[in-house]
Design an enzyme around this catalytic site. Structure first.
Site, PDB file in Angstrom:
ATOM      1  N   GLU A 128       4.469 -28.776  19.928  1.00  0.00           N
ATOM      2  CA  GLU A 128       5.889 -29.015  19.648  1.00  0.00           C
ATOM      3  C   GLU A 128       6.056 -29.763  18.328  1.00  0.00           C
ATOM      4  OE1 GLU A 128       7.163 -26.805  21.334  1.00  0.00           O
ATOM      5  OE2 GLU A 128       8.763 -27.873  22.368  1.00  0.00           O
ATOM      6  N   THR A 181      15.795 -26.581  15.777  1.00  0.00           N
ATOM      7  CA  THR A 181      15.812 -27.803  16.580  1.00  0.00           C
ATOM      8  C   THR A 181      16.128 -29.017  15.694  1.00  0.00           C
ATOM      9  OG1 THR A 181      14.197 -26.830  18.049  1.00  0.00           O
ATOM     10  CG2 THR A 181      14.460 -29.193  18.217  1.00  0.00           C
TER      11      THR A 181
HETATM   12  P1  ADP Z   1      13.264 -22.827  20.613  1.00  0.00           P
HETATM   13  O1  ADP Z   1      14.686 -23.127  20.272  1.00  0.00           O
HETATM   14  O2  ADP Z   1      13.096 -21.459  21.127  1.00  0.00           O
HETATM   15  O3  ADP Z   1      12.625 -23.898  21.459  1.00  0.00           O
HETATM   16  P2  ADP Z   1      12.002 -24.032  18.423  1.00  0.00           P
HETATM   17  O4  ADP Z   1      13.016 -24.299  17.357  1.00  0.00           O
HETATM   18  O5  ADP Z   1      11.538 -25.162  19.260  1.00  0.00           O
HETATM   19  O6  ADP Z   1      12.489 -22.806  19.281  1.00  0.00           O
HETATM   20  O7  ADP Z   1      10.675 -23.441  17.810  1.00  0.00           O
HETATM   21  C1  ADP Z   1      10.677 -22.314  17.047  1.00  0.00           C
HETATM   22  C2  ADP Z   1       9.858 -22.627  15.804  1.00  0.00           C
HETATM   23  O8  ADP Z   1       8.495 -22.741  16.143  1.00  0.00           O
HETATM   24  C3  ADP Z   1       9.991 -21.530  14.804  1.00  0.00           C
HETATM   25  O9  ADP Z   1      10.169 -22.138  13.537  1.00  0.00           O
HETATM   26  C4  ADP Z   1       8.654 -20.833  14.844  1.00  0.00           C
HETATM   27  O10 ADP Z   1       8.278 -20.317  13.595  1.00  0.00           O
HETATM   28  C5  ADP Z   1       7.710 -21.929  15.280  1.00  0.00           C
HETATM   29  N1  ADP Z   1       6.545 -21.389  15.994  1.00  0.00           N
HETATM   30  C6  ADP Z   1       5.254 -21.519  15.649  1.00  0.00           C
HETATM   31  N2  ADP Z   1       4.456 -20.887  16.519  1.00  0.00           N
HETATM   32  C7  ADP Z   1       5.244 -20.341  17.452  1.00  0.00           C
HETATM   33  C8  ADP Z   1       4.988 -19.562  18.601  1.00  0.00           C
HETATM   34  N3  ADP Z   1       3.768 -19.180  18.953  1.00  0.00           N
HETATM   35  N4  ADP Z   1       6.036 -19.188  19.331  1.00  0.00           N
HETATM   36  C9  ADP Z   1       7.292 -19.538  18.976  1.00  0.00           C
HETATM   37  N5  ADP Z   1       7.598 -20.276  17.895  1.00  0.00           N
HETATM   38  C10 ADP Z   1       6.576 -20.671  17.134  1.00  0.00           C
END
Ligand code: ADP
Length: 306
Positions: A128, A181
């Site tokens: 995260e 986020t």
């Molecule tokens: P969500 O709102 O779905 O929780 P986040 O904003 O927490 O999404 O995370 C998405 C970010 O994490 C994106 O910038 C993405 O590029 C990065 N990321 C890196 N690896 C992954 C992965 N395996 N799966 C999803 N997001 C990833």
């Protein structure tokens, strides 16, 4: 075990009153991931379907978490990862958390289960940090533990599993605008009036009690947020109308999933949850924003082998 295929669920973090402290997992929406041992001793990502994500292990949360765990355990093998994303990153449904915690679970299985769920959550939190800059526990704990979770404390990390009523369903509207986020956090107030804090912790108590006693009406009354939602809803087109119409359609409660843009609604029973999803569609039709809706039971199991 030479390989493992897993399902890592989407999660709704915050659950309105439980900002930064609560989350729950969905039963039928999530990513599939395949982990295969190799003899190179290294972690690699050979395939990502369904989203445009980096394959470098220091940038992809799944690769990052897998690499940390293999090093921590002095493993004598490497791992190749294939990821099938079933919903979009940046939706507010814990896409990065599904990958981080999915990797933590799978690597633990390939290692013969040396780690506890709490340790797996801590490894996932490192993913995260790669995704959003801080070690947030709520989504990843939802994936690891399943059902509803409460992050009672961060240092030391204290995660409480809360019972989930059998007939509790969630409907989700994902307006396909991308909100990071970090952006969702930057606009939050640094200080809040005591009266608002009181309403928030009263509602968290009500929600926990309602979940323990399967009191659906109490859950509905308690899933309210007078602190974060008024600020964040401005980033989500038509939020107030969506919420009003979903409540009129019979939802117990409506709120922002994680830091948005997805909106979630809780309902008693699948039929009710489906008519709430219809109300989402009716509200968003002709609004010139692409959207997706989902209906799921709350997922008791969390991440699992498939
Ligand atoms: P969500 O709102 O779905 O929780 P986040 O904003 O927490 O999404 O995370 C998405 C970010 O994490 C994106 O910038 C993405 O590029 C990065 N990321 C890196 N690896 C992954 C992965 N395996 N799966 C999803 N997001 C990833």
């Amino acid at each position: 075990m030479e390989k493992i295929k897993i399902f890592a669920p989407a999660t709704v973090a915050n659950v309105s009153c439980g900002f930064d402290a609560m989350a729950f997992a969905l039963e039928n929406l999530g990513d599939e991931m395949l982990f295969t041992k190799n003899t190179s001793g290294k972690v690699s990502i050979s395939k990502i379907k369904g989203a445009n994500l980096p394959t470098e292990i220091e940038k992809n949360v799944a690769g990052f978490v897998a690499d940390v765990m293999l090093k921590d355990s002095n493993a004598d093998f490497g791992v190749n990862i294939e990821i099938k994303k079933k919903y979009k990153p940046g939706s507010g449904l814990g896409s990065s958390a599904a990958s981080s915690a999915g990797a933590a679970y799978a690597i633990n299985e390939l290692l013969g289960r040396p780690y506890t769920k709490l340790q797996l959550t801590k490894f996932s939190m490192l993913g995260e940090e790669v995704a959003c800059g801080s070690q947030i526990a709520d989504n990843v704990a939802g994936v690891i533990y399943g059902g509803f979770v409460l992050i009672r404390n961060y240092d030391p990390l204290d995660i409480i599993s809360i019972p989930t009523p059998d007939d509790l369903y969630v409907s989700v509207l994902h307006p396909q605008i991308e909100l990071r986020t970090e952006e969702g956090r930057a606009i939050l107030p640094k200080e809040i009036p005591l009266s608002l804090a009181v309403s928030q912790w009263s509602n968290v108590g009500g929600l926990i009690s309602g979940l323990h006693t399967s009191d659906y009406q109490l859950i509905g009354r308690a899933v309210e947020d007078h602190i974060i939602e008024p600020v964040r809803k401005k980033m989500i087109p038509h939020f107030d109308t969506v919420k009003k119409n979903a409540l009129a359609a019979g939802a117990l409660a409506v709120g922002i999933s994680g830091s948005g843009p997805s909106i979630f609604a809780l309902s008693k029973g699948e039929l009710q949850a489906r008519s709430v999803a219809e109300s989402f569609k009716n509200t968003y039709n002709n609004k010139e924003i692409n959207y997706t809706t989902y209906v799921s039971r709350i997922g008791i199991t969390g991440v699992r082998k498939i």
